[in-house]
Design an enzyme around this catalytic site. Structure first.
Site, PDB file in Angstrom:
ATOM      1  N   ASP A  28      -5.267  -1.913  -5.662  1.00 35.74           N
ATOM      2  CA  ASP A  28      -5.195  -0.735  -4.696  1.00 35.74           C
ATOM      3  C   ASP A  28      -4.497   0.057  -5.665  1.00 35.74           C
ATOM      4  O   ASP A  28      -4.222  -0.502  -6.606  1.00 35.74           O
ATOM      5  CB  ASP A  28      -3.634  -0.915  -4.171  1.00 35.74           C
ATOM      6  N   ASP A  29      -4.092   1.506  -5.459  1.00 32.10           N
ATOM      7  CA  ASP A  29      -3.476   2.048  -6.225  1.00 32.10           C
ATOM      8  C   ASP A  29      -4.838   3.361  -7.345  1.00 32.10           C
ATOM      9  O   ASP A  29      -3.740   3.849  -8.280  1.00 32.10           O
ATOM     10  CB  ASP A  29      -2.290   2.004  -7.320  1.00 32.10           C
ATOM     11  N   HIS A  70      -6.006   5.146   0.766  1.00 32.59           N
ATOM     12  CA  HIS A  70      -4.491   3.552  -0.333  1.00 32.59           C
ATOM     13  C   HIS A  70      -3.584   5.433   0.397  1.00 32.59           C
ATOM     14  O   HIS A  70      -2.541   5.262  -0.367  1.00 32.59           O
ATOM     15  CB  HIS A  70      -4.424   3.768  -0.932  1.00 32.59           C
ATOM     16  N   HIS A  92       0.529   8.227  -1.799  1.00 34.79           N
ATOM     17  CA  HIS A  92       1.092   7.216  -1.792  1.00 34.79           C
ATOM     18  C   HIS A  92       2.768   7.242  -2.074  1.00 34.79           C
ATOM     19  O   HIS A  92       3.764   7.144  -2.344  1.00 34.79           O
ATOM     20  CB  HIS A  92       1.354   6.017  -3.085  1.00 34.79           C
ATOM     21  N   HIS A  97      -3.300  -4.897  -7.764  1.00 37.87           N
ATOM     22  CA  HIS A  97      -3.585  -3.962  -8.305  1.00 37.87           C
ATOM     23  C   HIS A  97      -4.712  -3.075  -9.430  1.00 37.87           C
ATOM     24  O   HIS A  97      -4.500  -3.715  -9.939  1.00 37.87           O
ATOM     25  CB  HIS A  97      -2.209  -2.860  -8.706  1.00 37.87           C
TER      26      HIS A  97
HETATM   27 ZN   LIG Z   1       0.171   1.188  -3.478  1.00 33.62          ZN
END
Ligand SMILES: [Zn+2]
Length: 368
Positions: free
Chosen positions: A50-51, A101, A105, A194
């Site tokens: 993620d991210d 995503h 955020h 991540h």
């Molecule tokens: Zn995230």
């Protein structure tokens, strides 16, 4: 090779051929690390990052994954995709899947419907522009979701993906702790990691070894179920050969001549790829009538012992016996002479046969 009845000279020549063949094989394997006779009999797990994308880590993470022969799903933040579109393209080029995503955020449950919609649609557009692919998977930031968020996901054709195992990489977990977390993954499960930590990148080779030792392979995440399923292996020694498209499928070009004996309203093509305990079935439904089909169900009876575990481009119910496949939101209309492709993964107890007949909206189809 048998040592008898070979002259020394022949044996030496054969040995040198074998060495050359081994060298050629090594080169082939090095070129496609993920396809070299992987044993996926334990099933598939979903590695997720993620991210990203992040200029400091994405390239190294992609290199680690491709070197280890692993494929993963990247849940990208929209504004980072806009800033680093080349890295988003690199993810796709490296064989990774890309999901949404959100744009910034945020804590989505604290936002209005309009703001949530904006977070998701802006990200869909940024990823589409960067990679040419429209995501079908969405992971809400912090795993925070509710009925409003799910309804917006569904309107956008997104499947929500949470996780079964949290690597805790975001919380300072060491590389060995991340590897241990991956060691808890079972068939079909998804792990949260991540794109942003060196510890996570350094865990990749050991995660690959751990999965291989358990005959697990890194799979893609099903847009029907949010569970890990087989990716497109493209290799006869790995079980499945089909995967759902990352964008809603367009219908195939019309057939130029009607099929022989095609007086039914539909025609079904059915291809099975089986291995020892499982199979995938790819089904092509063609509308052979002169009228468009709007909303469809395809009914068929699975051979005994077969149980559907996941599917794509349709919903399947029940999972065994007399099954009805129902169209997804984006493929309910089939124009005359057009086709849609659907499919599923199933377990079996020895019978890998196919259904004897199919009916589309109650009308029998010819079987190609
Ligand atoms: Zn995230």
């Amino acid at each position: 090779m048998p040592p008898t009845r070979l002259s020394r000279r022949t044996a030496a020549a054969l040995a040198s051929l074998a060495t050359a063949a081994a060298a050629a094989l090594t080169l082939t394997v090095a070129a496609t690390p993920s396809s070299a006779a992987a044993d996926c009999s334990g099933g598939y797990v979903g590695l997720t990052y993620d991210d990203g994308p992040n200029s400091g880590t994405t390239t190294a993470l992609l290199n680690a994954l491709t070197s280890a022969g692993l494929r993963a799903t990247f849940f990208n933040i929209g504004q980072r995709v806009q800033q680093n579109s080349a890295l988003a393209r690199a993810q796709v080029s490296a064989g990774m899947w890309v999901g949404n995503h959100s744009w910034t955020h945020p804590h989505l449950p604290q936002m209005s419907s309009q703001q949530i919609t904006s977070e998701l649609t802006q990200t869909q557009q940024a990823i589409q522009q960067a990679t040419g692919q429209t995501p079908r998977l969405f992971r809400p930031p912090y795993g925070e979701t509710n009925a409003t968020i799910r309804s917006i996901e569904s309107q956008l054709g997104l499947t929500e993906v949470l996780w079964d195992v949290d690597s805790q990489d975001w919380n300072g977990a060491s590389t060995s702790a991340i590897v241990q977390a991956a060691g808890r993954l079972q068939n079909g499960q998804v792990i949260l990691m991540h794109d942003g930590y060196q510890t996570t990148i350094q865990a990749v080779p050991q995660i690959a070894s751990n999965l291989a030792s358990r005959n697990l392979c890194a799979g893609m995440i099903s847009t029907s179920t949010g569970r890990a399923v087989a990716p497109d292996g493209g290799n006869p020694t790995t079980p499945p050969t089909t995967r759902p498209p990352t964008t809603p499928p367009t219908t195939t070009p019309p057939v130029t001549t009607p099929p022989p004996g095609g007086d039914g309203a539909c025609r079904v093509g059915y291809t099975v790829s089986a291995w020892n305990t499982g199979l995938t079935a790819s089904i092509t439904i063609t509308n052979t009538s002169s009228a468009a089909v709007n909303g469809w169900t395809l009914a068929f009876t699975l051979p005994s012992g077969q149980t559907i575990t996941s599917g794509w481009n349709a919903s399947y119910s029940p999972s065994s016996g007399a099954v009805t496949a129902r169209n997804a939101a984006y493929n309910g209309s089939i124009a005359p002479s057009a086709s849609v492709g659907i499919g599923f993964q199933a377990t079996h107890t020895g019978n890998t046969g196919r259904p004897a007949s199919f009916t589309l909206n109650g009308t029998a189809c010819t079987v190609a």
